[in-house]
Design a protein around this motif. Structure first.
Motif, PDB file in Angstrom:
ATOM      1  N   GLU A  38       0.841  -1.209   0.000  1.00  0.00           N
ATOM      2  CA  GLU A  38       0.000   0.000   0.000  1.00  0.00           C
ATOM      3  C   GLU A  38       0.871   1.253   0.000  1.00  0.00           C
ATOM      4  OE1 GLU A  38      -4.196  -1.282   2.008  1.00  0.00           O
ATOM      5  OE2 GLU A  38      -2.636  -0.628   3.391  1.00  0.00           O
ATOM      6  N   ASN A  39       0.255   2.356  -0.428  1.00  0.00           N
ATOM      7  CA  ASN A  39       0.965   3.635  -0.531  1.00  0.00           C
ATOM      8  C   ASN A  39       0.699   4.446   0.741  1.00  0.00           C
ATOM      9  OD1 ASN A  39       2.235   5.906  -1.414  1.00  0.00           O
ATOM     10  ND2 ASN A  39       1.054   6.130  -3.287  1.00  0.00           N
ATOM     11  N   LEU A  40       1.516   4.192   1.769  1.00  0.00           N
ATOM     12  CA  LEU A  40       1.293   4.797   3.091  1.00  0.00           C
ATOM     13  C   LEU A  40       2.192   5.997   3.316  1.00  0.00           C
ATOM     14  CD1 LEU A  40       1.234   1.290   4.495  1.00  0.00           C
ATOM     15  CD2 LEU A  40      -0.483   2.886   5.330  1.00  0.00           C
ATOM     16  N   VAL A  41       1.618   7.050   3.917  1.00  0.00           N
ATOM     17  CA  VAL A  41       2.400   8.245   4.259  1.00  0.00           C
ATOM     18  C   VAL A  41       2.123   8.571   5.723  1.00  0.00           C
ATOM     19  CG1 VAL A  41       2.807  10.697   3.796  1.00  0.00           C
ATOM     20  CG2 VAL A  41       2.136   9.194   1.923  1.00  0.00           C
ATOM     21  N   GLN A  98       3.058  14.488  -4.618  1.00  0.00           N
ATOM     22  CA  GLN A  98       4.352  13.884  -4.933  1.00  0.00           C
ATOM     23  C   GLN A  98       4.415  12.408  -4.502  1.00  0.00           C
ATOM     24  OE1 GLN A  98       6.486  16.656  -2.176  1.00  0.00           O
ATOM     25  NE2 GLN A  98       7.662  14.881  -1.572  1.00  0.00           N
ATOM     26  N   PHE A  99       3.513  12.005  -3.602  1.00  0.00           N
ATOM     27  CA  PHE A  99       3.533  10.608  -3.149  1.00  0.00           C
ATOM     28  C   PHE A  99       2.554   9.725  -3.930  1.00  0.00           C
ATOM     29  CE2 PHE A  99       4.357  13.265   0.688  1.00  0.00           C
ATOM     30  CZ  PHE A  99       5.682  12.920   0.875  1.00  0.00           C
ATOM     31  N   LEU A 106      -3.331   7.192  -1.781  1.00  0.00           N
ATOM     32  CA  LEU A 106      -2.579   7.393  -0.540  1.00  0.00           C
ATOM     33  C   LEU A 106      -3.403   6.968   0.677  1.00  0.00           C
ATOM     34  CD1 LEU A 106      -1.078  10.974  -0.921  1.00  0.00           C
ATOM     35  CD2 LEU A 106       0.042   8.787  -1.271  1.00  0.00           C
ATOM     36  N   ARG A 107      -2.689   6.426   1.647  1.00  0.00           N
ATOM     37  CA  ARG A 107      -3.277   6.218   2.973  1.00  0.00           C
ATOM     38  C   ARG A 107      -2.405   7.034   3.923  1.00  0.00           C
ATOM     39  NH1 ARG A 107      -4.280   0.744   5.199  1.00  0.00           N
ATOM     40  NH2 ARG A 107      -6.020   1.893   6.102  1.00  0.00           N
ATOM     41  N   ILE A 131      -6.522  10.423  -2.069  1.00  0.00           N
ATOM     42  CA  ILE A 131      -6.394   9.762  -0.763  1.00  0.00           C
ATOM     43  C   ILE A 131      -7.566   8.804  -0.532  1.00  0.00           C
ATOM     44  CG2 ILE A 131      -6.411  10.197   1.745  1.00  0.00           C
ATOM     45  CD1 ILE A 131      -5.052  12.904   1.191  1.00  0.00           C
ATOM     46  N   SER A 132      -7.245   7.572  -0.107  1.00  0.00           N
ATOM     47  CA  SER A 132      -8.355   6.646   0.189  1.00  0.00           C
ATOM     48  C   SER A 132      -8.806   6.771   1.645  1.00  0.00           C
ATOM     49  CB  SER A 132      -7.990   5.199  -0.132  1.00  0.00           C
ATOM     50  OG  SER A 132      -6.929   4.771   0.678  1.00  0.00           O
ATOM     51  N   ASP A 133      -7.852   7.006   2.571  1.00  0.00           N
ATOM     52  CA  ASP A 133      -8.268   7.254   3.957  1.00  0.00           C
ATOM     53  C   ASP A 133      -7.151   7.943   4.735  1.00  0.00           C
ATOM     54  OD1 ASP A 133      -6.472   5.199   4.546  1.00  0.00           O
ATOM     55  OD2 ASP A 133      -7.996   3.744   5.135  1.00  0.00           O
TER      56      ASP A 133
END
Length: 271
Positions: A38-41, A98-99, A106-107, A131-133
Motif C-alpha cells: 500500500e501507498n502509506l504516508v 508527490q507521493f 494514498l493512505r 487519498i483513500s483514507d
C-alpha cells in the motif's frame, strides 16, 4: 520492538508528545490495518512508535519529519531505514501529490501535533482525490468537532469542511498517560474517508471554507448578521435558510447550498 525515546527530548515548538503505551499502539495500528504494497504516508513519525509496527506490516512507507534530529535517526535506523522513504519538511507546505501513483491511492496517518492539526487537515482536504483514507491522532475535542452534528456546541467550520469531503469515524480513545510527556488533554484517533462522490457536492471548496469562516466568526449572532455583505436576507430565504438562524444550527447541506449559490453568482458576474 525497539523502544525509541532514547535520549530525544520532546520539543515544545514542534508540539511533540511521544506515544509509548504498547497496547494503545497496537490498537491504532490494527485500526489503520496497513497491508503490503500500500501507498502509506506518515506525518510526524517522531520516535517511530507507529512507524515500526506499520512498516513491519506494510514493508515500506513514506514519512514526513520536520525535526532534523529525528529524520537523521530514521535514516540511520538499523532495521527501519531500508523500509522508509524520509521526506524532511513541514507537512503544511508539502505537496502530497508527490507521493501519489496512478494505481495506488494514498493512505495518510499520524499523531498530529495539536498546534497544527486544524490547518493541516484543511491542507490535506486539497488532496482528497488522491487519498483513500486518513487516520489521525488528535486532541479529543478536535475529533469531537470533526464529528459534530448541527446544533451542538462543538459543531463549527471544520465540521462542515471535513464532513463535506469525508466520512468521519472516531475509532480509538487515547488516555493522556499513553504519552511521554503526558499532554494535559485526552486524545482520540479519527478515520477520515474521502468520498468518491460527496453527498454534499460543492463547486468550489475554497468558497465553502471562506463562507464558513465568516459564518462561524461570531457564533452568537444570526446567519443574516454574519453573512452581511455576502448574502442578503432575500437570498437566504430563496435558499430555504432562515436568516434568523444561528450558524451552528445549519446543516452541511445548507452551507454547501450557500457556497454553490455564491459560486454561481460570481460565474454570472464573470461571464
Amino acid at each position: 520492538m525497539s523502544k525509541t525515546h532514547l535520549g530525544h527530548r520532546a520539543r515544545k515548538r514542534f508540539g511533540q508528545n511521544f506515544l509509548h503505551d504498547q497496547n494503545i499502539i497496537e490498537q491504532i495500528v490494527d485500526v489503520i490495518n496497513p497491508q503490503p504494497g500500500e501507498n502509506l504516508v506518515e506525518i510526524g513519525p517522531g520516535l517511530a512508535a507507529l512507524t515500526e509496527p506499520v512498516a513491519d506490516r506494510s514493508g515500506h512507507l513514506n514519512v514526513i519529519e520536520i525535526d532534523r534530529d529525528l529524520a537523521d535517526r530514521l535514516e540511520s535506523h538499523p532495521f527501519l531505514a531500508p523500509k522508509l522513504n524520509v521526506t524532511r519538511g513541514d507537512a503544511m507546505k508539502i505537496d502530497f501529490n508527490q507521493f501519489t501513483t496512478s494505481e495506488k491511492p494514498l493512505r495518510v496517518f499520524g499523531n498530529l501535533p495539536y498546534n497544527i492539526s486544524t490547518p493541516l487537515i484543511f491542507h490535506l482536504l486539497k488532496y482528497t482525490a488522491s487519498i483513500s483514507d486518513m487516520h489521525f491522532m488528535l486532541q479529543k475535542e478536535v475529533v469531537d468537532r470533526l464529528a459534530a452534528e448541527p446544533g451542538s456546541k462543538t459543531y463549527g467550520r471544520i465540521s462542515v469542511a471535513v464532513q463535506q469531503a469525508c466520512r468521519v469515524t472516531p475509532v480509538v480513545n487515547v488516555p493522556a498517560g499513553a504519552f511521554n510527556p503526558p499532554p494535559k488533554v485526552e486524545s482520540a484517533v479519527v478515520r477520515l474517508e474521502p468520498y468518491a462522490q460527496s453527498p454534499y457536492p460543492v463547486t468550489d471548496r475554497e468558497q465553502l471554507h471562506a463562507l464558513c469562516l465568516q459564518a462561524f466568526n461570531q457564533r452568537r449572532k444570526t446567519i443574516r448578521n454574519n453573512l452581511k455583505g455576502l448574502l442578503s436576507e432575500a437570498q437566504l430565504t430563496e435558499l430555504d435558510i432562515d436568516p434568523g438562524a444561528r450558524p451552528e444550527t445549519l446543516s452541511v447541506a445548507d452551507y454547501c447550498a450557500m457556497a454553490n449559490y455564491l459560486s454561481e453568482q460570481s460565474n454570472v458576474r464573470n461571464d
